[in-house]
Write a protein that holds these residues in place. Structure first.
Motif, PDB file in Angstrom:
ATOM      1  N   THR A 163      33.488  32.996  37.455  1.00 28.52           N
ATOM      2  CA  THR A 163      34.876  33.407  36.642  1.00 28.52           C
ATOM      3  C   THR A 163      34.894  32.624  35.351  1.00 28.52           C
ATOM      4  O   THR A 163      34.407  31.316  35.104  1.00 28.52           O
ATOM      5  CB  THR A 163      36.143  32.603  37.315  1.00 28.52           C
ATOM      6  OG1 THR A 163      36.360  33.256  38.558  1.00 28.52           O
ATOM      7  CG2 THR A 163      37.467  32.919  36.533  1.00 28.52           C
ATOM      8  N   ARG A 216      39.509  32.214  31.695  1.00 29.80           N
ATOM      9  CA  ARG A 216      40.107  32.734  33.011  1.00 29.80           C
ATOM     10  C   ARG A 216      40.343  31.739  34.246  1.00 29.80           C
ATOM     11  O   ARG A 216      41.416  31.649  34.836  1.00 29.80           O
ATOM     12  CB  ARG A 216      39.419  33.963  33.519  1.00 29.80           C
ATOM     13  CG  ARG A 216      39.602  35.204  32.735  1.00 29.80           C
ATOM     14  CD  ARG A 216      38.754  36.340  33.165  1.00 29.80           C
ATOM     15  NE  ARG A 216      38.721  37.582  32.287  1.00 29.80           N
ATOM     16  CZ  ARG A 216      37.859  38.718  32.475  1.00 29.80           C
ATOM     17  NH1 ARG A 216      37.441  38.904  34.082  1.00 29.80           N
ATOM     18  NH2 ARG A 216      37.840  39.667  31.632  1.00 29.80           N
ATOM     19  N   SER A 224      32.218  27.796  36.976  1.00 27.20           N
ATOM     20  CA  SER A 224      32.915  28.603  35.596  1.00 27.20           C
ATOM     21  C   SER A 224      32.306  27.875  34.614  1.00 27.20           C
ATOM     22  O   SER A 224      32.049  28.760  33.646  1.00 27.20           O
ATOM     23  CB  SER A 224      34.452  28.254  35.801  1.00 27.20           C
ATOM     24  OG  SER A 224      34.904  28.731  34.563  1.00 27.20           O
TER      25      SER A 224
END
Length: 354
Positions: free
Chosen positions: A278, A282, A302
């Motif tokens: 991700t 986001r 992330s």
């Protein structure tokens, strides 16, 4: 042609005869010393069993010692250093930092080889004892040995060459041995004293700089191991300390550039394109809008810079800095979400924020 052939053969026979004569003289000298020792022991009515052990030890020591010396004034200092490296270099080259010294300062390494002193031990004799003051570094060279916490206590046996003990004694004034090393057979050990180390380094300021940096790091790692009672096996702790201190030394890093740390070659795109990842924006939006628990694994996935294997902190060996970054991000997100439990989870006992 016949005359020349006879002359060459005669010259070769003369050299061979001279060599055999010298060997015979050496053997006669050894036999004389052995005979004198046996006569002395018999005169003193030494028990047969003890006499045999003494004679066996004497035979071992004479076999391991060179009976022939040479006049050092006959060769130049450089050649003498090369000879010392050839004779004793292998005793130090299995040590990470002394191997580095050999690569960068070969002349200093040769002087270290010359400074090594050989010691002999009989079966059952202690090389050093737990709790005694460590005064030099020991390098096992030949024979069988055992390690234990106390005299007569055997926890690990080993054979072979070039194991290093009590290296920390070279860098501090007062330190005690953390175990007992004893010989299980006739054995040979080389030692290097702190005084010899200092005398060699006094002639090389640059090498001294390298050693001071290494020694400070070695002492720190060694002290941390003792403070955590993480000494483990004495063989492993010595190797772990010298390797960690060596691999973090600036001279070593200059000589062994890690391509993963070169800025122009760093490429984290493979981590960014990993399946299931991700993107940071986001991830932050999702965590702000939900009440899900904050997980460190999701954060590292992330933010690719925090990857535990190939992230920037991992590449540059800065685990503590990575912990600070991760803690800061998680704490900030917990504050924005007004998540008291997540913010105070690492805090313990009375120090917990109320």
């Amino acid at each position: 042609l016949f005359v020349i052939t006879v002359l060459v053969i005669g010259s070769a026979l003369s050299i061979l005869t001279g060599t055999l004569h010298e060997i015979r003289q050496v053997n006669n000298e050894r036999s004389r010393k052995r005979r004198e020792l046996r006569i002395f022991l018999q005169t003193k009515a030494v028990p047969t069993e003890l006499l045999m052990r003494i004679m066996s030890y004497a035979d071992y020591k004479m076999a391991r010692q060179s009976p022939i010396g040479y006049d050092t004034s006959l060769i130049s200092p450089i050649l003498d250093a090369e000879l010392a490296t050839f004779q004793f270099g292998e005793n130090l080259q299995n040590h990470s930092f002394f191997e580095l010294t050999f690569k960068i300062f070969p002349q200093v390494f040769a002087e270290f080889c010359s400074a090594l002193k050989k010691q002999f031990y009989s079966e059952g004799e202690s090389v050093f004892s737990n709790g005694s003051i460590a005064e030099m570094m020991y390098i096992t060279s030949h024979g069988d040995f055992c390690l234990g916490e106390d005299e007569g206590q055997r926890e690990r046996s080993f054979s072979g060459e070039h194991n290093y003990f009590a290296e920390v004694a070279l860098y501090v004034e007062a330190v005690t041995h953390q175990c007992t090393l004893a010989a299980e057979s006739f054995a040979e050990v080389f030692v290097l004293t702190a005084a010899s180390l200092a005398a060699v380094l006094a002639n090389s300021p640059m090498c001294t700089t390298m050693f001071v940096e290494y020694a400070n790091e070695y002492i720190r790692i060694y002290s941390d191991s003792i403070a955590r009672h993480d000494m483990g096996d004495a063989l492993d702790i010595q190797q772990r300390c010298n390797q960690k201190a060596c691999f973090s030394n600036s001279f070593y890093l200059d000589l062994n550039v890690d391509e993963r740390k070169i800025l122009r070659t760093i490429d984290l795109r493979e981590l960014e394109e990993k399946e299931g990842r991700t993107p940071p924006i986001r991830f932050v939006e999702h965590m702000m809008e939900s009440n899900e628990q904050l997980f460190l694994e999701q954060l590292r996935s992330s933010f690719v810079e925090l990857d535990p294997t190939d992230g920037l902190h991992a590449r540059y060996g800065e685990p503590k800095e990575q912990e600070k970054v991760e803690s800061g991000i998680l704490s900030l997100m917990a504050l924005v979400r007004n998540d008291y439990e997540a913010f105070t989870a690492p805090q313990k006992g009375p120090n917990r924020l109320s």
